[in-house]
Design a protein around this motif. Structure first.
Motif, short mmCIF file in Angstrom:
data_model
loop_
_atom_site.label_atom_id
_atom_site.label_comp_id
_atom_site.label_asym_id
_atom_site.label_seq_id
_atom_site.Cartn_x
_atom_site.Cartn_y
_atom_site.Cartn_z
N GLY A 143 0.82 -1.22 0.00
CA GLY A 143 0.00 0.00 0.00
C GLY A 143 0.85 1.26 0.00
N ASN A 144 1.91 1.28 0.80
CA ASN A 144 2.81 2.44 0.84
C ASN A 144 3.47 2.67 -0.52
OD1 ASN A 144 2.23 2.78 3.56
ND2 ASN A 144 4.01 1.62 4.25
N SER A 145 3.83 1.56 -1.19
CA SER A 145 4.48 1.67 -2.51
C SER A 145 3.51 2.19 -3.57
CB SER A 145 5.05 0.32 -2.93
OG SER A 145 6.07 -0.08 -2.04
N VAL A 146 2.22 1.85 -3.41
CA VAL A 146 1.20 2.39 -4.34
C VAL A 146 1.14 3.92 -4.21
CG1 VAL A 146 -1.28 2.50 -4.83
CG2 VAL A 146 -0.19 0.29 -4.42
N ILE A 147 1.11 4.41 -2.97
CA ILE A 147 1.09 5.87 -2.72
C ILE A 147 2.33 6.52 -3.34
CG2 ILE A 147 1.13 7.67 -0.95
CD1 ILE A 147 -0.25 5.62 0.94
N ASP A 148 3.49 5.90 -3.11
CA ASP A 148 4.75 6.43 -3.63
C ASP A 148 4.75 6.47 -5.16
OD1 ASP A 148 7.61 7.20 -3.30
OD2 ASP A 148 7.96 5.30 -4.33
N MET A 149 4.26 5.39 -5.80
CA MET A 149 4.23 5.31 -7.26
C MET A 149 3.37 6.42 -7.85
SD MET A 149 2.16 4.32 -10.03
CE MET A 149 0.93 3.20 -9.35
N TYR A 150 2.15 6.60 -7.32
CA TYR A 150 1.27 7.64 -7.85
C TYR A 150 1.86 9.04 -7.61
CZ TYR A 150 -2.52 4.42 -9.04
OH TYR A 150 -3.27 3.44 -9.63
N SER A 151 2.50 9.24 -6.47
CA SER A 151 3.12 10.54 -6.19
C SER A 151 4.21 10.85 -7.20
CB SER A 151 3.73 10.55 -4.78
OG SER A 151 2.74 10.39 -3.81
N ARG A 152 5.09 9.86 -7.44
CA ARG A 152 6.21 10.06 -8.37
C ARG A 152 5.74 10.25 -9.81
NH1 ARG A 152 11.43 8.68 -6.58
NH2 ARG A 152 11.50 7.86 -4.46
N CYS A 153 4.59 9.65 -10.14
CA CYS A 153 4.05 9.77 -11.51
C CYS A 153 3.16 11.01 -11.67
CB CYS A 153 3.28 8.51 -11.88
SG CYS A 153 4.34 7.06 -12.10
N GLY A 154 3.13 11.87 -10.65
CA GLY A 154 2.39 13.12 -10.75
C GLY A 154 0.90 13.00 -10.54
N LYS A 155 0.45 11.85 -10.03
CA LYS A 155 -0.98 11.65 -9.77
C LYS A 155 -1.24 11.75 -8.27
CE LYS A 155 -2.60 10.88 -13.91
NZ LYS A 155 -3.70 11.69 -14.49
N LEU A 156 -1.11 12.95 -7.74
CA LEU A 156 -1.24 13.15 -6.30
C LEU A 156 -2.66 12.89 -5.80
CD1 LEU A 156 1.14 16.14 -5.62
CD2 LEU A 156 1.22 13.93 -4.50
N GLY A 157 -3.64 13.11 -6.67
CA GLY A 157 -5.03 12.83 -6.30
C GLY A 157 -5.22 11.35 -5.99
N GLU A 158 -4.65 10.49 -6.85
CA GLU A 158 -4.72 9.04 -6.63
C GLU A 158 -3.95 8.63 -5.37
OE1 GLU A 158 -6.44 6.76 -8.29
OE2 GLU A 158 -7.31 8.30 -9.57
N ALA A 159 -2.79 9.29 -5.17
CA ALA A 159 -1.98 8.99 -3.99
C ALA A 159 -2.74 9.34 -2.71
CB ALA A 159 -0.66 9.76 -4.05
N GLU A 160 -3.39 10.51 -2.73
CA GLU A 160 -4.20 10.96 -1.57
C GLU A 160 -5.32 9.96 -1.27
OE1 GLU A 160 -4.24 15.82 -1.50
OE2 GLU A 160 -5.44 14.79 -2.98
N LYS A 161 -5.99 9.53 -2.35
CA LYS A 161 -7.11 8.59 -2.20
C LYS A 161 -6.64 7.31 -1.51
CE LYS A 161 -10.54 6.08 -4.93
NZ LYS A 161 -10.92 5.65 -6.31
N LYS A 162 -5.51 6.79 -1.99
CA LYS A 162 -4.97 5.55 -1.42
C LYS A 162 -4.53 5.77 0.03
CE LYS A 162 -3.56 1.46 -0.94
NZ LYS A 162 -4.57 0.46 -0.59
N PHE A 163 -3.95 6.94 0.30
CA PHE A 163 -3.49 7.28 1.65
C PHE A 163 -4.66 7.24 2.64
CE2 PHE A 163 -2.92 10.63 4.90
CZ PHE A 163 -1.78 10.17 5.53
N HIS A 164 -5.77 7.86 2.25
CA HIS A 164 -6.94 7.90 3.14
C HIS A 164 -7.63 6.54 3.27
CE1 HIS A 164 -6.58 12.14 3.75
NE2 HIS A 164 -6.70 12.42 2.47
#
Length: 693
Positions: free
Chosen positions: A151-172
């Motif tokens: 799960g943490n790596s999913v957040i990291d991947m979306y953040s690095r790929c510029g999809k912060l909205g997706e990263a936020e969603k996964k974080f919550h």
């Protein structure tokens, strides 16, 4: 029999334990010795020990040895595949890790949470969002998404790929947030430029009882750097001190603090932190060195670099490229050559990024032949290599050569990117290649993969404006699909002055003053158009506005390198100890040019709000003339055929351009002047730009 079996198991476990210890402390030599013992004792094909060998070699940056062990294994499990993937990732070969995942899936070995985590990181490093989404989907179907490591790596991947909205969603959505979860999201915001969100999350994390660690602080300090929030950064620095954090032994935090203070212009604090660090990282050295250079403190910058070279730290591609960038910006030719010699002696000196930086340095220092030679012998070229060379040709006014190189790039199957097209269009613009500009701009607009930006449109406006097609250039701006910026309107306004078109100039000027009313450049450009048309009342009105608003135009500065020392001059500068001799020499040369060539200073190139006599005098002591005067007085031209190189931070003015042309004719010398836009090679009374700049 039972005793023998027990003994064998203990021996096997002892070998495995030794290999794991070697992995922890990165002891390659001991690890190789253990590998030898493994072979002698008959464990070459033992699954557990082979996995430990792959892990050890991967962590010790010997991925080729890890791969050799992997290929010899008669059977492999998920640990074998994942260990080699981690080795590739550690060896900065994320692409190979993804290819290995594909092979693993075809071999019917099921991935686990660590396999997914490793390859999600690989996707983030490469910025391949589509692959990351596919792996995320597999992870979800396999039920591993809820595992913290995945799960943490999913957040990291979306953040690095510029999809912060997706990263936020996964974080919550994370059922439990560990310290790593918070760190990944805080780092994601910092990397994405959302410094305010990063700092808010840092506060929220503490409010929920989670204690930050060094990685939290490093990311938060990075957010402060991006925000230029030096006050908040200083508060975190104070918090670290009061909490007893030993910054001297925390390389990551110290590096983030140095970066913050450098970006905030507080070099004193940056150097103070740097001095406290026991084990200085190469990144901290480079950050501080570049910081001093950007503030114009070249002596301090070069002293720091000298200390770095004398230390036990190995120079890597990052520091070599960064230093080459400094030397290129300030045109420190001799030091650039020395660093090139240093680079070829170390393995990272052959990195493509380093070779690109060396080529760029030679181009910016006026050594185009050396850059061409390096380009020709490079063992491998990427799109940046070609773009650097095309940009160089453009700055030298060699538009035809830039076009030919662009064609050759296509033939070598290197796909140009937006920057390559920008370099080409700029080169065409500087050489007046209207037809070629239109052809390649059309190709860019019709591309399925690339989109023209405002900078590409600015090139077209520039070339149409230079060709006198001012109305057409204005229509391009008004109809382009991207929002026009200040720069593109300034380009058109400059063309209006060249062609003395007051009508369009007034229209463009009004737009500029609405967009950027506090920029003195816009007022000066407009007032010059009015002055050329002898509309003195309008001209003085604009100049009065500049004074009322207290606006100041960037000062012109030129510099020249003599005996490895830089000498800087401003217009009418009288701080140099040889000022009197330089002035006398310039006056003498001017007198000679008047007599032999009929040269007279063109006061229209000076300020219009001073008396003619004062304007005439100010032109004599423009910064580029002072730099040339010092070079000639100092004997910098003693080697026959060696050009005198002078560099200026702004565009060279028309009068200086005529003056240097005349000087090259009467002295039979070559002058190479780099201004903000391009190079001018003056020889025998002519300039390489053909008076088109």
């Amino acid at each position: 029999m039972q005793q023998g079996t027990t003994f064998v198991m203990n021996e096997r476990q002892r070998l495995a334990e030794l290999l794991r210890n070697c992995s922890k402390i990165l002891s390659l030599d001991v690890g190789k010795q253990v590998h030898g013992a493994v072979l002698r004792m008959g464990y070459a094909f033992d699954l557990m020990i082979s996995n430990d060998l792959i892990d050890m070699y991967g962590k010790c940056s010997r991925v080729e040895l890890a791969r050799s062990v992997f290929h010899k294994m008669p059977e492999r499990n998920v640990v074998s595949w994942t260990a080699l993937m981690c080795g590739y990732l550690q060896h900065t070969n994320a692409q190979e890790s993804l290819l290995l995942l594909s092979r693993m899936l075809f071999s019917n070995v099921r991935p686990n949470e660590y396999t997914f985590s490793t390859n999600l990181k690989a996707c983030g490093i490469l910025g391949v969002l589509e692959n990351g989404q596919q792996i995320h989907g597999l992870c979800t179907k396999s039920g591993f998404e809820k595992y913290p490591v995945a799960g943490n790596s999913v957040i990291d991947m979306y953040s690095r790929c510029g999809k912060l909205g997706e990263a936020e969603k996964k974080f919550h959505e994370m059922p439990e947030k560990s310290l790593i979860t918070w760190n990944v999201m805080i780092a994601g915001y910092a990397m994405g430029g959302f410094s305010d969100k990063s700092l808010c999350l840092f506060k929220q994390m503490q409010q929920q009882g989670e204690m930050p660690d060094e990685f939290t602080f490093a990311s938060t300090l990075k957010a402060c750097s991006g925000f230029k929030a030096v006050r908040e950064g200083s508060q975190i620095h104070g918090f670290l001190i009061t909490r007893g954090f030993l910054i001297s032994s925390q390389k990551v935090i110290a590096g983030a603090l140095i970066d913050l203070y450098v970006k905030s212009g507080n070099l004193f604090e940056a150097h103070k932190v740097f001095s406290q660090v026991e084990q200085k990282s190469v990144i901290s050295w480079t950050t501080l060195t570049v910081g001093y250079a950007q503030e114009g403190k070249l002596t301090e910058a070069m002293n720091l670099f000298k200390q770095l070279r004398e230390s036990s730290i190995t120079l890597d591609g990052f520091v070599l490229s960064s230093m080459m960038g400094i030397l290129a910006d300030f045109a420190l030719i001799e030091l650039g050559k020395q660093l090139h010699c240093c680079a070829v002696k170390i393995p990272s000196g052959l990195d493509i990024s380093v070779l690109n930086s060396i080529m760029d340095m030679y181009l910016k220092c006026g050594l185009i032949e050396e850059a061409e030679t390096l380009f020709d012998v490079m063992p491998e070229k990427n799109v940046i290599s070609w773009t650097v060379m095309i940009t160089g040709y453009g700055k030298y006014g060699l538009g035809g050569e830039a076009v030919e190189l662009f064609k050759k790039m296509h033939m070598d199957r290197i796909e140009p990117d937006e920057v390559s097209y920008l370099a080409l269009l700029t080169a065409c613009s500087h050489s007046g290649l209207v037809q070629e500009s239109e052809e390649y701009f059309s190709k860019l607009c019709n591309s399925n993969c690339l989109k023209p930006s405002v900078e590409h449109y600015a090139c077209m406006v520039d070339i149409l404006g230079r060709a006198g097609r001012l109305r057409e250039a204005k229509v391009v701006i008004e109809n382009m699909p991207v929002k026009p910026n200040v720069g593109i309107w300034q380009t058109l306004l400059g063309a209006c002055r060249v062609h003395k078109n007051v009508e369009i100039g007034r229209e463009v000027g009004e737009i500029l003053l609405k967009l950027d009313g506090n920029n003195p450049v816009n007022y000066v450009m407009m007032s010059n158009i009015f002055a050329d048309a002898r509309l003195w009342e309008k001209c003085e009105g604009l100049r009065g506005l500049v004074k009322t608003k207290g606006l100041r135009k960037q000062a012109g500065q030129s510099w020249v390198e003599i005996d490895k020392k830089m000498h800087f001059f401003y217009n009418r500068d009288e701080t140099h100890p040889l000022t009197k001799a330089i002035h006398e020499f310039l006056y003498k040369m001017e007198k000679k040019m008047k007599y032999e060539l009929g040269y007279t200073r063109e006061v229209s190139f000076s300020l219009h709000d001073v008396e003619d006599e004062t304007r005439d005098e100010s032109l004599r002591f423009h910064s580029e003339k002072l730099a040339i005067g010092l070079a000639l007085l100092s004997g910098a031209d003693e080697v026959e055929g060696k050009p005198i190189r002078v560099f200026k931070n702004l565009r060279v003015c028309g009068d200086c351009h005529e003056y240097i042309k005349g000087l090259s004719k009467i002295l039979k010398k070559i002058f190479l002047v780099r201004d903000a836009n391009r190079f001018h090679k003056f020889e025998n009374g002519t300039c390489s730009c053909r008076d088109y700049w």
